[in-house]
Each structure stands twice: as C-alpha cells, then as structure tokens.
Design an enzyme around this catalytic site. Structure first.
Site, PDB file in Angstrom:
ATOM      1  N   HIS A  88      -0.376  -7.611  -5.160  1.00  0.00           N
ATOM      2  CA  HIS A  88      -0.767  -7.166  -3.747  1.00  0.00           C
ATOM      3  C   HIS A  88       0.335  -7.012  -2.639  1.00  0.00           C
ATOM      4  O   HIS A  88       0.380  -7.347  -1.487  1.00  0.00           O
ATOM      5  CB  HIS A  88      -1.761  -8.205  -3.187  1.00  0.00           C
ATOM      6  CG  HIS A  88      -2.917  -7.533  -2.436  1.00  0.00           C
ATOM      7  ND1 HIS A  88      -2.951  -7.665  -1.100  1.00  0.00           N
ATOM      8  CD2 HIS A  88      -3.856  -6.670  -2.670  1.00  0.00           C
ATOM      9  CE1 HIS A  88      -3.914  -7.139  -0.429  1.00  0.00           C
ATOM     10  NE2 HIS A  88      -4.487  -6.417  -1.550  1.00  0.00           N
TER      11      HIS A  88
ATOM     12  N   HIS B 195      -8.299   3.123  -6.820  1.00  0.00           N
ATOM     13  CA  HIS B 195      -8.574   2.046  -5.903  1.00  0.00           C
ATOM     14  C   HIS B 195      -9.564   2.234  -5.094  1.00  0.00           C
ATOM     15  O   HIS B 195     -10.233   3.222  -4.623  1.00  0.00           O
ATOM     16  CB  HIS B 195      -7.372   2.021  -4.909  1.00  0.00           C
ATOM     17  CG  HIS B 195      -7.227   0.856  -4.044  1.00  0.00           C
ATOM     18  ND1 HIS B 195      -7.202   0.956  -2.659  1.00  0.00           N
ATOM     19  CD2 HIS B 195      -7.151  -0.580  -4.475  1.00  0.00           C
ATOM     20  CE1 HIS B 195      -7.209  -0.258  -2.025  1.00  0.00           C
ATOM     21  NE2 HIS B 195      -7.287  -1.194  -3.011  1.00  0.00           N
TER      22      HIS B 195
HETATM   23  O1  KDG Z   1      -8.939  -2.948   1.548  1.00  0.00           O
HETATM   24  C1  KDG Z   1      -7.581  -3.689   1.265  1.00  0.00           C
HETATM   25  C2  KDG Z   1      -7.840  -4.596   0.114  1.00  0.00           C
HETATM   26  O2  KDG Z   1      -9.187  -4.871   0.162  1.00  0.00           O
HETATM   27  C3  KDG Z   1      -7.409  -3.782  -1.065  1.00  0.00           C
HETATM   28  O3  KDG Z   1      -6.156  -3.491  -1.136  1.00  0.00           O
HETATM   29  C4  KDG Z   1      -7.757  -4.789  -2.308  1.00  0.00           C
HETATM   30  O4  KDG Z   1      -5.559  -4.528  -3.349  1.00  0.00           O
HETATM   31  C5  KDG Z   1      -6.442  -4.444  -3.473  1.00  0.00           C
HETATM   32  C6  KDG Z   1      -7.244  -3.749  -4.648  1.00  0.00           C
HETATM   33  O5  KDG Z   1      -6.557  -3.259  -5.453  1.00  0.00           O
HETATM   34  O6  KDG Z   1      -8.662  -3.899  -4.642  1.00  0.00           O
HETATM   35 MG    MG Z   2      -4.535  -3.668  -4.981  1.00  0.00          MG
END
Ligand code: KDG
Ligand code: MG
Length: 378
Positions: free
Chosen positions: A189, A289
């Site tokens: 992240h 994503h």
């Molecule tokens: O919307 C922001 C987070 O919920 C998202 O970035 C979570 O990194 C994430 C993912 O891969 O689902």
């Molecule tokens: Mg992510």
C-alpha cells in the site's frame, strides 16, 4: 440517442463515501459509473459540474470522441480527480451502449475470452499472526484459492522495519497453514521506501507470492527501477495511476508483472482497454483494482471477461448483501471464480431512494504516522 443529463450521487454508507454518476438519454436509457479516487469525492463533484455540460447532446456511442473532449476541453490535462470523473462518465456511456443493444457489456468489448474470472479476497484487518492464520483458513475452507494480506500498522503507527517483520511473519505463518497450492498476495500500500521495500521483497521470495503490490510510493518510478534490479518477486502497481501515460514507463521498462488498473481512476473502460493492450505487448498481466462497490465490481468483471491478460480480479465489496438496498441488482457474487454475467449493460441498478439513507459525511482519511510522528502513507 442523445445525452440529456448527468446526475451525481454523493453518499456515505458506514465505511466510506461514494460518488456515483447516472447518465440519462432522450430515449429513457440510463447508464451508471463510479468515481474511483477515494477521499476526493467532493472535488469530483466539482469537476463533474465543470465537465458535465460537455456531454449534453452527445451520442453515448461516441465514447472515444467524448473521452478526448473531456480530457482536453479544460486545457490542463485531467489529473486523478478529473480522470475519476471521466472514468465514471465513460463507464456509464458503455453501460448505455450495451443496454441499448440488450447485450452484456463484455460482448461489446470483444466477447468473452474466459468462462469465469478468478478472484482473490482480502484477509481484512487482522491484528495478530494467529488471527491472520485463522482468517486465512476460514477463507480456504469457504473455497477461496487466492488470499491478499497487507502491511500491518501498530495502532496507526507504521515503523517500516517493524511493519516489514510483521508482514513477513504473517505471510510465513499463512503459507505454512494453507500450503503451497493456495496463492498469496501482499499489498504494501505504498507504505515503504526503497531500502525497506527491498528487504520485504527479498524476505518474501521463499513464500512464492502471486505478487507484491505497491511496495513503493508511486510518484518516484526510479525506485521501481532500483527495486526491480534487486528482487525476483512479482511486482504489482497502478491503482493510483490516472491515464495510460502513467502506466507507460512501468510497462515499457517491464518494472511490474501485474498492472493494477482501477477503472474508476484510469479513465474508465475506454482507457483501461488501451492500458491492457499496452501491457499485452510486455506479457504484463492485469489485476484490476476493485476496492469500492458492486458497481465498480461489475465494470471490472465485464472488463476481465473480455481482456486476455486480465488473469485475476480483486473481489472487493461485491458480496450479494453489500449495499443491497442501494444496488438491488448486480452480478451475483460467488466464491473464488466469478461466472460470466448475462444481463444487459453492466447489470447493475441504482435505487436512488435508498441513497437518501446515507447522507454525505466528510470523514478524515486514515492517518498513519511513523514512530517520530512524521506522516506515513496509509
Ligand atoms: O480506496 C482506497 C483503498 O481502499 C484501496 O487503495 C485499497 O490498496 C487497496 C487495494 O488494493 O484494494
Ligand atoms: Mg492496493
């Protein structure tokens, strides 16, 4: 058919805020799209107010021409917020196109290249190694075959060396518990800088991960070049990238193995298809994503059905009970493998009356710190 209105819906169910767009036409057909950049929804509302007039009278089938106009009409190239709005509008236009032909959206994207879309599920916030193992085993018993862990904070503090040790410990314990056949991903992240990302990648190599996601902040791609030279672990990035241009270097220099295209950030289906094509020339896979809602989930599903190199989709918040009042119709959600949907368009309906139960609330984004109090990505 002509566009007559673009209507935004800003609402805040318990866990996060959404900005959803409904595009209306003079033939009564409407389409839905969702704005991707979390915690930027109010800015998105403003950007939408500026862009929406460009759409009035447009033919929903002109998705490419409309995309170009929305991207260039304000002179300065659209940034993440602008692309979030263009993404939502683009999704809605594709939804309208497919509905007008009474076809599932994937059929307009080239038809299905697979019979189902493999999914991976989050372990969610797990506070200890034991909890990570127990949730992982629960998921495996439920039929999941690909799990995603994260980089743990300790009470909102990210101390990189500690977070790396905690993450490796959890991956090792989960790998030991689930065995070699279940796949594991780890999402860092963007919480690490290069030295810690190198340590994490190297220490995870023995556990045969599907991919290590967002090991670094996305602003400095030079660090991806340096990381790539120091580890063999498959890397994934791209959820923060708006437009194909942001993906160019990581694809052309083979800096990643999975492009984490976010259809609500990148520029919608129109742009995502182009990025998928760019990635194919480098044998880079796509893992869309999908962190928001069943609407984004449906767009990811149709896209994944029709794009050859999309080999894995994030399950996200798409279970049948998730915001059922707001989205009474959506593709039925499975375990592990999502079947090809057959309803017209995206296959999602929005119950505007239910949205009123979730008035907008401005919430502070997550606040993670380093041990010295300095700010950390969350
Ligand atoms: O919307 C922001 C987070 O919920 C998202 O970035 C979570 O990194 C994430 C993912 O891969 O689902
Ligand atoms: Mg992510």
């Amino acid at each position: 058919m002509r566009v007559t209105a673009v209507r935004p819906f800003l609402f805040s169910p318990a866990h996060r805020t959404y900005l959803v767009v409904r595009v209306e036409t003079d033939e009564g057909l409407t389409g839905l799209g969702t704005f991707g950049p979390s915690h930027h929804e109010e800015a998105g509302l403003g950007a939408l107010a500026q862009l929406a007039p460009q759409l009035r009278g447009a033919d929903p089938f002109d998705t490419e021409a409309i995309w170009q106009r929305l991207f260039r009409c304000n002179f300065y190239p659209a940034d993440l917020v602008g692309m979030g709005v263009i993404s939502a509008i683009d999704m809605a236009l594709w939804d309208i196109k497919a509905r007008s032909l009474n076809q599932p959206l994937w059929r307009l994207l080239g038809g299905k290249v697979r019979d189902h879309v493999p999914l991976y599920t989050w372990l969610g916030h797990v506070a200890t190694v034991d909890e990570a193992v127990s949730v992982a085993m629960e998921k495996v018993r439920a039929g999941w075959r690909c799990l995603r862990l994260g980089i743990p904070d300790r009470d909102g503090v990210i101390d990189p060396p500690v977070a790396v040790r905690d993450a490796v410990e959890r991956v090792a314990a989960v790998r030991d518990a689930v065995g070699p056949a279940v796949e594991i991903c780890l999402d860092a992240h963007t919480r690490l800088d290069l030295p810690d990302a190198v340590t994490l990648a190297r220490e995870l190599e023995p556990y045969n991960l599907r991919f290590l996601e967002d090991p670094l902040r996305s602003e400095n791609l030079e660090n991806y070049r340096r990381l790539r030279r120091q580890t063999a672990i498959p890397l994934a990035a791209g959820e923060q990238f708006a437009t194909k241009w942001r993906f160019r270097s990581v694809i052309e220099e083979d800096l990643i193995d999975y492009a984490r295209i976010d259809l609500g950030n990148v520029g919608g289906i129109t742009e995502a298809l182009k990025v998928a094509g760019m990635a194919q020339t480098h044998s880079i896979k796509i893992a869309p994503h999908n962190p928001l809602d069943p609407l984004l989930g449906a767009a990811c599903l149709h896209f994944s059905v029709a794009t050859e190199n999309t080999t894995l989709l994030e399950a996200g918040n798409c279970t049948d009970d998730f915001l059922r009042d707001v989205y009474p119709t959506r593709p039925a959600f499975p375990v592990a493998n999502w079947p090809v949907p057959d309803g017209p368009g995206l296959g999602v309906d929005l119950n505007e009356a239910a949205i009123g139960d979730y008035p907008f609330v401005r919430r502070a984004p997550h606040q993670f710190r380093r041990p010295d109090g300095s700010y950390s990505n969350w």
